[in-house]
Design an enzyme around this catalytic site. Structure first.
Site, PDB file in Angstrom:
ATOM      1  CB  CYS A  84      19.407  -8.603   1.347  1.00 63.76           C
ATOM      2  SG  CYS A  84      18.472  -7.129   1.700  1.00 63.76           S
ATOM      3  CG  ASN A 104      18.549  -3.657  -4.571  1.00 62.93           C
ATOM      4  OD1 ASN A 104      17.887  -3.941  -5.566  1.00 62.93           O
ATOM      5  ND2 ASN A 104      19.133  -4.564  -3.822  1.00 62.93           N
TER       6      ASN A 104
HETATM    7  C1  LIG Z   1      14.575  -2.282  -4.275  1.00 63.60           C
HETATM    8  C2  LIG Z   1      14.227  -2.727  -2.909  1.00 63.60           C
HETATM    9  N1  LIG Z   1      13.063  -3.370  -2.688  1.00 63.60           N
HETATM   10  C3  LIG Z   1      12.710  -3.782  -1.470  1.00 63.60           C
HETATM   11  C4  LIG Z   1      13.510  -3.582  -0.374  1.00 63.60           C
HETATM   12  C5  LIG Z   1      13.078  -4.121   0.951  1.00 63.60           C
HETATM   13  O1  LIG Z   1      12.363  -3.189   1.687  1.00 63.60           O
HETATM   14  P1  LIG Z   1      12.384  -3.139   3.276  1.00 63.60           P
HETATM   15  O2  LIG Z   1      13.795  -2.858   3.632  1.00 63.60           O
HETATM   16  O3  LIG Z   1      11.478  -2.023   3.612  1.00 63.60           O
HETATM   17  O4  LIG Z   1      11.903  -4.432   3.776  1.00 63.60           O
HETATM   18  C6  LIG Z   1      14.720  -2.906  -0.548  1.00 63.60           C
HETATM   19  C7  LIG Z   1      15.668  -2.614   0.554  1.00 63.60           C
HETATM   20  O5  LIG Z   1      16.014  -3.376   1.379  1.00 63.60           O
HETATM   21  C8  LIG Z   1      15.090  -2.480  -1.848  1.00 63.60           C
HETATM   22  O6  LIG Z   1      16.251  -1.855  -2.050  1.00 63.60           O
END
Ligand SMILES: Cc1ncc(COP(=O)(O)O)c(C=O)c1O
Ligand SMILES: Cc1ncc(COP(=O)(O)O)c(C=O)c1O
Ligand code: FES
Ligand code: FES
Lengths: 388, 127, 388, 127
Positions: free
Chosen positions: A327, A154
């Protein structure tokens, strides 16, 4: 919001495609039935829509619709996959392997497993952000029950070699979980061709709504999993709770569109991404984070030496970008992903993530290429490190 | 983080960015923070014969609040005498710039750089 | 759906109020930011909307907005409350108390606790569906760490005396969790006046969207809870995952409207509910399930002796109703709630749940009172038990 | 559950609902299921001198599929001879009514009631 900034933060979340919005809205007031209502047409219609959406999600990754479980997002999918599989396999071993650059939604469940008495290995990555496959193979032990590796990172957008990783896991008979939250609609995924037991998805990085996700749970050969949310036994018993029809329909439509338009979208975005990348990497002391080739064209993560990322973003109110993952950007810690690829604190602090998507235009890139270098120069003029 | 109007005003239009010759006897130079921590403020003051600060200059590396605080510091410093300058503290910056709690650190850097600049000047005078 | 049946199944789910739909839609495409994006206006706007919605939810139940945690629905809220509190309090004791007539989303987490080595007491209810308070008090032990009692029952609509239950728990210093999924917008709740530590909500029984809920987690005095979904530490660390702005805005608007309109709504529905009840209970061998007075006016659960519930529903394609809870109606087991109030299998099989709501009209009740008695008579003519 | 057109046709318009006098020597009465299980089928047949079933009647308590199966049973029984009637089994009902797997039980009740009715008639004849 008054005048809207140019959105270059598609990796944080994407707008819901207007076609997806149109598909969702009728399921709020008009067709509002509970898919679990087996006794009337409101329920039957909702259930049918849910199953059609399940087929769309499955189709994007060449999976069987029966293997798709609805969740509230990739965070929940990752939790269910990791904690659910570990609980189900604890009698076979208590060691799990993951990677230091995973999303918190993988790392934190692994830490939770450690608290429960499991052992977790967090593998380092190479300076390009990719897993060293020899090192990966060496980390697998007789008591390793689960591996979790993300497909697309991400923050830095690198694509792990999941086929090779899956082949190694297959050889050793170890269950593989893949967080594909950032990959759906960007990278081709074929779950018939690759031996992956569990794969996490969410809708909101692929032009669908936030708050809905899915977990692929292979049935043949069967992946064992312990439910994490109990209460009525929906979704093959893996995930209880009323199914949100409009959300599911939205994810289905988003994934249907992704399958249909991925090739064209990615071709167009490769050109835009290249232009942005060339323009910014042409500036002095600007470095690309993550592998130069094994990456999605939509992600550009750079370190702009001598200035700080947050300051740069603040200088760019006309452009919405992020520094590190959405995040962790609130904290003052430099990104753990950039640290893991060996960036100094200084370069980690000076990082900027630009991510483009379906609605990015040529004009957006023009504006970015005009504004960002100008502000980099302005801030460097203020920096005690630039002149020195 | 949504920044205050005060921060934005200074940040977009920093006052007195630049460098004075640190070798000059009437110039005090102070620096706080480190690159590893993600923020550095350098402040310089040029003290006139009447004991007042004639010019102040800053350079800063760090978030926007840090830059704004350094900029504001130069404004406050110019025209002040050293005793008044010495009591400028982080709380004053937090208030003037409406900084949120997570940005306390940025204000402290400005305070520390002021102290260091005054100290540097005084050292030079004692030599 | 062709001609739409009259919807008398509001206890399964409600339509999303069109005003709520209007509030939600702009957060899909236009204001699509991730509330966790701290670096640009898209994120700030979304975060502000989330906090405003939190205040609306808190206001309906007279709580502090900071005590509200977003979840994916009441099922998840119940899981987090029950498993999270038990894990946090395990050092103090390992006994939990709940009631046999709770929703599966409470019973199943309690069964999961039993698997984990906790002891759970499932208290019986009186024939009117209410908890015998003496019996309840007697069930509390020195090692009881948690009590979970629902406010309004989803099948039979009875209202437990939560103030009295809270007072008993308060005296003994035992944490109380209340599943209020069926209560919000129907029953006045005052969390300042009542000592309740945890309370579960969902939007979709109160004219909001499915797939969003909340858990009230009291801070003063502090309720300890272990997160059940890990990954980044959103929501005071209790519940990670990207916040779905449109869903949250929908729940906020739904709860805002509920506060504003509850008195009027419930007054109107009391009249409609009374007419339906009088009309059906006037037929021979038709019995009311659940207390005659301590119940929400929107729920009417009857047993129609000599015929079977599913057959009766099938005879009424013009009306959408359910027999027992929507979650168990697919199974061939008679409702465990009706069994718990002492109904024979035969009367349990012959039950019909009619639940009305904001969009129910006089004409709907007229139609129901014309069709249902007619079909009861028709089926009784076919029944071997009616003539005998 | 979305019912098949075949089920709905019988359910909405049941054929041959009613009762024959169970005392008559040429009437066989059979019942299957129980109230506690949630479903009961009662079938009655009146056998003519040529060994064919002249009239069949049912009463049923249970879900719509049970009622439909009982209704269909009477249609199949009328005009059939006892040997043909005796081979009517649940699979035939499942197929004719397109019953889903969870509704197997309803079809078995119809089969059992037929067997019971034939048995009752044959018992009476032997007396
Ligand atoms: C690689 C990855 N995994 C998990 C998540 C978390 O998922 P969610 O936003 O649906 O809670 C994200 C994005 O926030 C992400 O980029
Ligand atoms: C009392 C009660 N608790 C919990 C739930 C489950 O909540 P959700 O539908 O949000 O998963 C429901 C409704 O299904 C309910 O009626
Ligand atoms: S220096 Fe980074 S927060 Fe101010
Ligand atoms: S008798 Fe209930 S399922 Fe048919």
């Amino acid at each position: 919001m008054s005048k809207r900034p140019i959105y270059l933060d598609y990796a944080a979340t994407t707008p819901v495609d207007p076609r997806v919005v149109d598909a969702m809205v009728p399921w709020l007031y008009e067709n509002f039935g509970n898919p679990a209502s087996r006794t009337h047409a409101y329920g039957w219609d909702a259930e049918e829509a849910v199953e059609q959406a399940r087929a769309h999600v499955a189709a994007l990754v060449n999976a069987d619709a029966k293997d798709i479980i609805w969740t509230s997002g990739a965070t929940e999918s990752n939790n269910l996959a990791i904690k659910g599989a570990a609980a189900a396999l604890a009698h076979q071993g208590r060691h799990v392997v993951t990677v230091a650059t995973e999303h918190k939604a993988v790392l934190d469940p692994c830490h939770e497993l450690e608290r429960q008495g499991f052992e977790a290995t967090f593998l380092p990555v190479m300076p390009n952000g990719l897993l060293d496959l020899d090192r990966f193979r060496a980390a697998l032990r007789d008591d390793t029950i689960l591996v979790s590796v993300m497909l697309v990172n991400n923050e830095i957008g690198v694509i792990q070699d999941i086929s090779a990783i899956a082949a190694i896991c297959h050889d050793k008979g170890i269950l593989l979980h893949v967080d594909a939250a950032q990959a759906s609609g960007k990278v081709a995924i074929d779950l018939q061709a690759t031996d992956i037991g569990l794969m996490s998805f969410c809708a909101h990085k692929t032009y669908g709504p936030k708050g809905i996700g899915a977990l692929y749970v292979r049935r043949k050969p069967r992946v064992r999993l312990q439910a994490q949310i109990h209460g009525g036994g929906h979704e093959r018993g893996f995930r209880s709770g009323t199914l949100p029809t409009h959300q599911i329909v939205g994810m289905g439509e988003a994934f249907r569109l992704a399958k249909q338009e991925m090739a064209d979208d990615m071709q167009r975005l490769a050109v835009l991404g290249r232009r942005l990348r060339d323009g910014l990497l042409g500036l002095p002391d600007v470095y690309l984070n993550g592998d130069a080739d094994q990456r999605v064209a939509t992600n550009l993560n750079i370190s702009v030496d001598h200035i700080e990322g947050e300051a740069l973003m603040m200088s760019l109110p006309e452009i919405a970008v992020s520094s590190g993952s959405a995040c962790t950007s609130a904290s003052l810690e430099p990104s753990y992903v950039l640290k893991a690829i060996g960036r100094s604190d200084a370069l980690a602090y000076s990082s900027l993530r630009l991510s483009i998507g379906r609605f990015t235009t040529d004009a957006d890139i023009d504006a970015a290429l005009q504004l960002i270098p100008r502000e980099i120069n302005r801030l460097r003029e203020l920096s005690p490190f630039w002149e020195d | 983080m949504n920044y205050s109007a005060e921060v934005l005003a200074h940040y977009r239009n920093p006052r007195n960015a630049g460098t004075l010759d640190p070798q000059l006897p009437d110039v005090g130079t102070g620096q706080a923070g480190s690159r590893e921590q993600g923020a550095v403020v350098r402040l310089q003051i040029k003290v006139e014969d009447d004991g007042r600060i004639g010019q102040a200059r800053f350079k800063a590396y760090g978030c926007g609040c840090t830059i704004a605080a350094a900029s504001l510091a130069t404004e406050w410093l110019q025209g002040a005498d050293l005793d008044k300058a010495a009591v400028l503290n982080s709380a004053a910056f937090v208030e003037a710039l409406s900084l949120p709690p997570v940005k306390m650190y940025c204000a402290m850097l400005a305070e520390d750089a002021i102290q260091a600049a005054i100290g540097d000047y005084r050292n030079k005078q004692q030599e």
